[in-house]
Design a protein around this motif. Structure first.
Motif, PDB file in Angstrom:
ATOM      1  N   UNK A  21     -52.408   6.137   6.759  1.00  0.00           N
ATOM      2  CA  UNK A  21     -51.224   5.704   5.761  1.00  0.00           C
ATOM      3  C   UNK A  21     -51.648   5.883   4.497  1.00  0.00           C
ATOM      4  N   UNK A  22     -53.048   5.258   4.045  1.00  0.00           N
ATOM      5  CA  UNK A  22     -53.404   5.446   2.596  1.00  0.00           C
ATOM      6  C   UNK A  22     -53.680   6.639   2.323  1.00  0.00           C
ATOM      7  N   UNK A  23     -54.115   7.690   2.862  1.00  0.00           N
ATOM      8  CA  UNK A  23     -54.272   9.189   2.490  1.00  0.00           C
ATOM      9  C   UNK A  23     -52.984   9.560   2.373  1.00  0.00           C
ATOM     10  N   UNK A  24     -51.887   9.281   2.999  1.00  0.00           N
ATOM     11  CA  UNK A  24     -50.541   9.808   2.928  1.00  0.00           C
ATOM     12  C   UNK A  24     -49.895   9.471   1.560  1.00  0.00           C
ATOM     13  N   UNK A  25     -50.130   8.118   1.177  1.00  0.00           N
ATOM     14  CA  UNK A  25     -49.601   7.524   0.127  1.00  0.00           C
ATOM     15  C   UNK A  25     -50.426   8.259  -1.076  1.00  0.00           C
ATOM     16  N   UNK A  26     -51.844   8.383  -0.791  1.00  0.00           N
ATOM     17  CA  UNK A  26     -52.460   9.110  -2.167  1.00  0.00           C
ATOM     18  C   UNK A  26     -51.873  10.646  -2.116  1.00  0.00           C
ATOM     19  N   UNK A  27     -51.690  11.269  -0.961  1.00  0.00           N
ATOM     20  CA  UNK A  27     -51.240  12.579  -1.147  1.00  0.00           C
ATOM     21  C   UNK A  27     -49.644  12.603  -1.981  1.00  0.00           C
ATOM     22  N   UNK A  28     -49.037  11.774  -1.486  1.00  0.00           N
ATOM     23  CA  UNK A  28     -47.606  11.796  -2.250  1.00  0.00           C
ATOM     24  C   UNK A  28     -47.997  11.484  -3.670  1.00  0.00           C
ATOM     25  N   UNK A  29     -48.699  10.482  -4.198  1.00  0.00           N
ATOM     26  CA  UNK A  29     -48.760  10.319  -5.241  1.00  0.00           C
ATOM     27  C   UNK A  29     -49.374  11.581  -6.228  1.00  0.00           C
ATOM     28  N   UNK A  30     -50.167  12.136  -5.632  1.00  0.00           N
ATOM     29  CA  UNK A  30     -50.808  13.224  -6.411  1.00  0.00           C
ATOM     30  C   UNK A  30     -49.880  14.312  -6.224  1.00  0.00           C
ATOM     31  N   UNK A  31     -48.941  14.543  -5.175  1.00  0.00           N
ATOM     32  CA  UNK A  31     -47.869  15.741  -5.552  1.00  0.00           C
ATOM     33  C   UNK A  31     -47.034  15.241  -6.644  1.00  0.00           C
ATOM     34  N   UNK A  32     -46.607  13.877  -6.842  1.00  0.00           N
ATOM     35  CA  UNK A  32     -45.787  13.648  -7.892  1.00  0.00           C
ATOM     36  C   UNK A  32     -46.462  13.768  -9.259  1.00  0.00           C
ATOM     37  N   UNK A  33     -47.547  13.415  -9.433  1.00  0.00           N
ATOM     38  CA  UNK A  33     -48.543  13.811 -10.661  1.00  0.00           C
ATOM     39  C   UNK A  33     -48.623  15.177 -11.055  1.00  0.00           C
ATOM     40  N   UNK A  34     -48.890  16.015 -10.159  1.00  0.00           N
ATOM     41  CA  UNK A  34     -48.784  17.196 -10.072  1.00  0.00           C
ATOM     42  C   UNK A  34     -47.639  18.187 -10.710  1.00  0.00           C
ATOM     43  N   UNK A  35     -46.299  17.330 -10.210  1.00  0.00           N
ATOM     44  CA  UNK A  35     -44.944  17.706 -10.506  1.00  0.00           C
ATOM     45  C   UNK A  35     -44.764  17.564 -12.024  1.00  0.00           C
ATOM     46  N   UNK A  36     -45.016  16.201 -12.269  1.00  0.00           N
ATOM     47  CA  UNK A  36     -44.985  15.721 -13.544  1.00  0.00           C
ATOM     48  C   UNK A  36     -45.715  16.503 -14.550  1.00  0.00           C
ATOM     49  N   UNK A  37     -47.207  16.774 -14.269  1.00  0.00           N
ATOM     50  CA  UNK A  37     -48.018  17.600 -15.095  1.00  0.00           C
ATOM     51  C   UNK A  37     -47.313  19.016 -15.292  1.00  0.00           C
ATOM     52  N   UNK A  38     -46.748  19.812 -14.496  1.00  0.00           N
ATOM     53  CA  UNK A  38     -46.372  21.058 -14.361  1.00  0.00           C
ATOM     54  C   UNK A  38     -45.251  20.873 -15.572  1.00  0.00           C
ATOM     55  N   UNK A  39     -44.239  19.750 -15.264  1.00  0.00           N
ATOM     56  CA  UNK A  39     -43.023  19.447 -16.220  1.00  0.00           C
ATOM     57  C   UNK A  39     -43.622  19.558 -17.709  1.00  0.00           C
TER      58      UNK A  39
END
Ligand SMILES: [Zn+2]
Length: 120
Positions: A26-44
């Motif tokens: 579950x912690x890995x899944x939460x970390x992956x989601x947070x990373x995906x959101x950060x990557x989207x923000x960085x790309x934006x």
């Protein structure tokens, strides 16, 4: 009887191990989601930065050289060319306590430092 107790003990151990594995998953899944959101923000943000630079180049004659020189100037304000802009801590104008650039406001009296808050 002794064998049953031992088996119950072993089952309990395995249940606890399974719980830990599920928690880690579950912690890995939460970390992956947070990373995906950060990557989207960085790309934006990269896209917006590029648009701003191109607007400045078209309207004000901005060049890559001037941009690079300004990036280096800002980078060196904290004394280190490390590719990061570390804002300096300031004194609160209301209570004289140190304001952390990280929070952008005085943690003692609540004064909001709008200059810092714009770049945090
Ligand atoms: Zn204060």
């Amino acid at each position: 009887m002794l064998w049953d107790l031992y088996q119950q003990y072993r089952i309990g151990q395995l249940d606890r191990k399974l719980d830990r594995v599920q928690d880690a998953s579950n912690q890995d899944s939460v970390a992956r989601d947070a990373l995906a959101r950060l990557e989207e923000k960085l790309d934006r943000l990269a896209l917006i930065n590029r648009a701003m630079f191109e607007l400045l180049r078209e309207s004000a004659g901005m060049s890559e050289e001037r941009l690079s020189a300004k990036v280096l100037e800002i980078d060196l304000r904290d004394g280190q060319a490390d590719g990061k802009a570390a804002p300096e801590p300031k004194r609160c104008p209301k209570c004289e306590a140190m304001i952390s650039p990280r929070f952008g406001r005085c943690l003692f009296c609540g004064y909001q430092d709008t200059a810092v808050a714009s770049f945090t």
